[in-house]
Design a protein around this motif. Structure first.
Motif, short mmCIF file in Angstrom:
data_model
loop_
_atom_site.label_atom_id
_atom_site.label_comp_id
_atom_site.label_asym_id
_atom_site.label_seq_id
_atom_site.Cartn_x
_atom_site.Cartn_y
_atom_site.Cartn_z
N ILE A 1 47.84 44.30 45.83
CA ILE A 1 47.82 44.42 47.30
C ILE A 1 46.98 43.34 47.96
O ILE A 1 46.77 43.34 49.16
N ARG A 2 46.45 42.42 47.15
CA ARG A 2 45.49 41.47 47.70
C ARG A 2 46.08 40.67 48.85
O ARG A 2 45.44 40.45 49.88
N ILE B 1 36.51 44.88 50.59
CA ILE B 1 37.75 45.66 50.58
C ILE B 1 38.27 45.72 49.14
O ILE B 1 38.27 44.70 48.43
N SER B 2 38.68 46.91 48.76
CA SER B 2 39.33 47.04 47.46
C SER B 2 40.63 46.23 47.50
O SER B 2 41.47 46.43 48.39
N ALA B 3 40.80 45.26 46.59
CA ALA B 3 41.98 44.38 46.66
C ALA B 3 42.45 43.97 45.28
O ALA B 3 42.34 42.80 44.88
N ASP C 1 37.36 40.54 40.81
CA ASP C 1 38.56 40.98 40.11
C ASP C 1 39.42 41.90 40.96
O ASP C 1 40.62 41.71 41.09
N ASP C 2 38.80 42.91 41.53
CA ASP C 2 39.63 43.84 42.30
C ASP C 2 39.11 44.10 43.71
O ASP C 2 39.36 45.14 44.29
N SER C 3 38.29 43.17 44.24
CA SER C 3 37.87 43.31 45.64
C SER C 3 37.65 41.94 46.26
O SER C 3 37.49 40.94 45.54
N ALA D 1 41.75 48.83 60.38
CA ALA D 1 42.99 48.30 59.82
C ALA D 1 42.88 48.15 58.30
O ALA D 1 43.88 48.26 57.57
N LEU D 2 41.67 47.90 57.80
CA LEU D 2 41.49 47.68 56.37
C LEU D 2 41.17 48.96 55.60
O LEU D 2 41.27 49.01 54.38
N ARG D 3 40.78 50.00 56.35
CA ARG D 3 40.33 51.24 55.68
C ARG D 3 41.39 51.80 54.71
O ARG D 3 41.03 52.20 53.59
N PRO D 4 42.69 51.78 55.07
CA PRO D 4 43.69 52.33 54.15
C PRO D 4 43.71 51.63 52.78
O PRO D 4 44.08 52.23 51.78
N TYR D 5 43.30 50.35 52.74
CA TYR D 5 43.31 49.62 51.46
C TYR D 5 42.08 49.95 50.63
O TYR D 5 42.02 49.62 49.45
#
Lengths: 179, 580
Positions: free
Chosen positions: A97-98, A91-93, A117-119, A137-141
């Motif tokens: 937004i993590r 997931i991109s994080a 770093d970002d996931s 549920a995670l797709r929007p992130y």
């Protein structure tokens, strides 16, 4: 409807091909397939999810039993059973937004197995429906990657003895004694 | 003691009782062929590997033993595929040995390399790739066990060249016998199931046995007759069930299905219990499944559990050996007499005898049905007839009445044109004392006619009846009935079969009238060597009755009512001559 079949196989080269080829040429569809070692050395266990009516599922089982390398086939749709899938999700994080991503993950009892770093990579097991809901549920992130196994399944209740169909049980010790 | 893989191969075959193999040598199987010279096994050199596979098939069907075919890698092996598929469909026990490139070259597209185990996977019961000499002995033993056991079928052993050359220790007697093929051996019949079967049988007023190939494979012919006679139950046979029960038996109605007699199919539709013994409800037997035997409950006994409920849902499906089943219920059977039902079936015959071409006077033309009828009478019904596929095959099934087990050898499930000549050769090798006849069409015969040379080289007395109508007759018939007589690619030229056969060294005759046909059959039988007869038959003749593909079993195209005698018969019976 989907039917779950569990087959115990000789762990030999080409056996997976024999099983898959048989199901293809008998015009059945495989929805999910998982193979791994089984409890007895030299055997492997395949869990198949086949889309079919009940008669069709029984025929798949009968066809599978005709393969020389098949020790046993169980049709789990007929009995109470545990069915689990496993998924890995990247997931991109980014930092901003993590914590929200992890919160969603923990709501599904997903484990964090990698942080970059970002996931992040989450691991989650459960029913196919639960894993699909988690992904949505995670797709929007930002669902960057999704990898999901086929089903793993096991009948609930007492362990079945490894007895070939139609043979008297006494002549074959239950598996628990033979290993 | 150490032996090479090639020696282990022949020793293993000898230990399985193999006396003859059909094959064709080549590069990757050279070590095996070299070792063959040191073993007392007869090798029949074919002209094409497909022929070798059909010969092993004919050998197996005529004798009940496992047929063995051997070929080289690549094209040699792929040429076996049709023959293996044929044996698979008709449950014929075969073991095919193929050479393979050296194990280090596997997967490299080496010369004459083909993934033979991959190619033959769907057309064999099981197959093996053997890359080490030490693995060969147990593989061979298991291969024969698999081919013979349960529902028989073909097994292929692909043997790399280096495995043939390498040495290994073999102790045949010390090694444990194979057991994996017994894993799913049929369960013993449960008493509850036998009771259910007896209840179904006891409650039936209009029972009918559907007698299939499984009767032959199970050795259940006598048990079926005992059952039929004890319970007063008539039986109808599938194409491959012909011969498993005698044609002359008063309860034998004859063949069912697409080209079965109309009253036989009508009886199936009217029955209240179908006893399916070793048959598989093939689409050529059932017609439209939605309208198939709707009045009947169904009891299905087959060695193959996957056949139970596959095409037709059954009230009771029992996996197991048919003979064992019949012997288990025999003592508990109630003696019955289904007189009214037999009377009803007799009524269903109606005007069938009048319509039958055998009842018609000679009109100067030669009809294939007459040739087959004459072949039956002149050979006293004692010949082993090996047919090809098409119209002549159906006429044979209708008019050569087989009373003897394993006396009709025909390609049923796969419908393989070109089967007859090589399969007959194999049948003659298996049963040298029997009179063997090939019955083939002009189309199929040309597919494998190269095996005439094998016949001559092996010195085999096989007679060949070519039913020559100048068409691919069965396809032409479908074009006539269902494609407005648009004869697309069905008229075909043939060589002068008499000259062709003579060129190969056979005696050859031609017949264009019924008298010539009878004389030719007699002359062929008297000739000490192989003889071919070119029967020039009516060109646009059709096989009747016929259930159009997908139609209801009782929606048959019947034999045309003969106009010459229509008037007199109509006066006698009041039969309706317009119904077709």
């Amino acid at each position: 409807m989907p039917h779950i079949l569990v087959a115990t196989l000789d762990d030999e080269p080409g056996v997976l091909n024999r099983v898959v080829s048989l199901i293809r040429r008998r015009a059945f569809n495989i929805q999910a397939l998982t193979v791994g070692p089984a409890e007895a050395p030299g055997t492997s266990r395949m869990t198949l999810v086949v889309e079919s009516d009940e008669g069709g599922a029984k025929r798949v089982a009968a066809h599978l039993e005709k393969l020389l390398n098949v020790l046993k086939v169980e049709l789990l749709t007929e009995k109470p059973s545990v069915v689990r899938y496993l998924a890995l999700l990247r997931i991109s994080a980014p930092v901003a937004i993590r914590s929200q991503v992890l919160l969603v993950g923990s709501a599904f009892r997903a484990q964090v197995v990698d942080v970059a770093d970002d996931s992040v990579v989450l691991e989650c097991s459960g029913s196919a429906e639960k894993l699909a809901a988690l992904a949505e549920a995670l797709r929007p992130y930002g669902l960057l990657e999704l990898s999901r196994t086929g089903a793993l399944a096991m009948a609930r209740g007492a362990a079945p003895a490894l007895v070939p169909k139609g043979r008297a049980e006494e002549t074959y010790p239950p598996l628990a004694m033979s290993v | 003691m150490k032996r090479t893989g090639a020696q282990i191969l022949w020793e293993g075959l000898l230990r399985e009782g193999v006396e003859v193999v059909f094959g064709y040598p080549g590069g990757a199987i050279l070590p095996a062929y070299d070792a063959l010279l040191d073993f007392p096994i007869r090798h029949v050199l074919v002209r094409h590997e497909q022929g070798a596979c059909h010969m092993a098939d004919g050998y197996a069907r005529a004798s009940g033993r496992v047929g063995v075919v051997i070929a080289t890698s690549g094209p040699g092996a792929t040429n076996l595929v049709t023959g293996l598929a044929n044996a698979m469909m008709d449950s014929v026990p075969l073991v095919a040995i193929t050479g393979q490139v050296g194990s280090r070259l596997l997967g490299s597209d080496a010369f004459q390399e083909v993934d033979v185990t991959g190619v033959t996977l769907p057309v064999t019961k099981h197959n093996y790739l053997v890359t080490r000499a030490a693995d060969l002995a147990p593989v061979l033993r298991e291969a024969f066990a698999v081919a013979r056991s349960g529902r028989p079928g073909p097994v292929l052993v692909d043997l790399t060249k280096d495995a043939q050359q390498a040495e290994a220790e073999v102790d045949w007697d010390a090694a444990p016998p194979p057991t994996r093929h017994l894993r799913h051996g049929p369960p013993p019949f449960a008493d509850g199931d036998l009771r259910k079967a007896l209840d179904l049988i006891g409650a039936a007023e209009r029972p009918l046995i559907l007698a299939g190939h499984g009767i032959e494979l199970s050795g259940a012919g006598r048990a079926v007759l005992a059952f039929a006679e004890g319970t007063g139950t008539p039986f109808a046979t599938t194409l491959l069930g012909i011969g498993a029960v005698p044609a002359r038996h008063p309860l034998n109605l004859g063949m069912m299905g697409m080209h079965g007699e109309a009253w036989v199919n009508q009886a199936i539709q009217e029955a209240d219990l179908l006893l399916a013994f070793g048959m598989r409800f093939d689409d050529r037997v059932t017609g439209n499944l939605a309208t198939y035997a709707r009045n009947a409950r169904k009891l299905h006994v087959d060695i193959d559990a996957a056949e139970l409920g596959k095409n037709v849902s059954v009230d009771l499906g029992l996996q197991g050996d048919l003979r064992a089943f019949l012997e288990a219920i025999q003592p508990r059977l109630e003696t019955r007499d289904h007189g009214p039902w037999l009377q009803r079936i007799h009524e269903l015959k109606g005007d069938a005898a009048v319509r039958d071409i055998q009842s018609l006077p000679d009109d100067g033309h030669l009809y294939a049905a007459h040739v087959l009828h004459d072949l039956w009478t002149i050979t006293g019904g004692e010949a082993t007839v090996v047919t090809d596929v098409g119209q002549h095959q159906m006429w044979e099934a209708q008019y050569y009445r087989h009373d003897r087990s394993r006396s009709l050898i025909t390609s049923g499930g796969l419908g393989t044109m070109g089967f007859a000549l090589p399969a007959a050769l194999g049948a003659k090798v298996a049963t040298p004392d029997s009179e063997v006849w090939v019955v083939a069409g002009d189309g199929g015969f040309q597919m494998t006619s190269c095996e005439l040379m094998t016949l001559v080289q092996e010195g085999l007395k096989v007679n060949i009846a070519v039913i020559n109508n100048g068409y691919l007759g069965m396809v032409r018939q479908w074009q006539e009935f269902f494609y407005e007589r648009r004869y697309s690619a069905t008229p075909l030229l043939s060589p002068d079969f008499v000259k062709l056969a003579e060129a190969y060294g056979l005696k050859a005759l031609r017949a264009s009238t019924r008298n010539e046909a009878r004389d030719a059959i007699r002359a062929a039988r008297e000739h000490p060597g192989p003889c071919l007869i070119d029967f020039r038959v009516e060109q646009e003749d059709s096989v009747f009755p016929m259930v159009p593909a997908g139609a209801a079993l009782d929606a048959m195209i019947r034999r045309p009512f003969p106009p010459t005698i229509a008037a007199s018969v109509l006066a006698e019976t009041g039969a309706d001559s317009s119904s077709t």
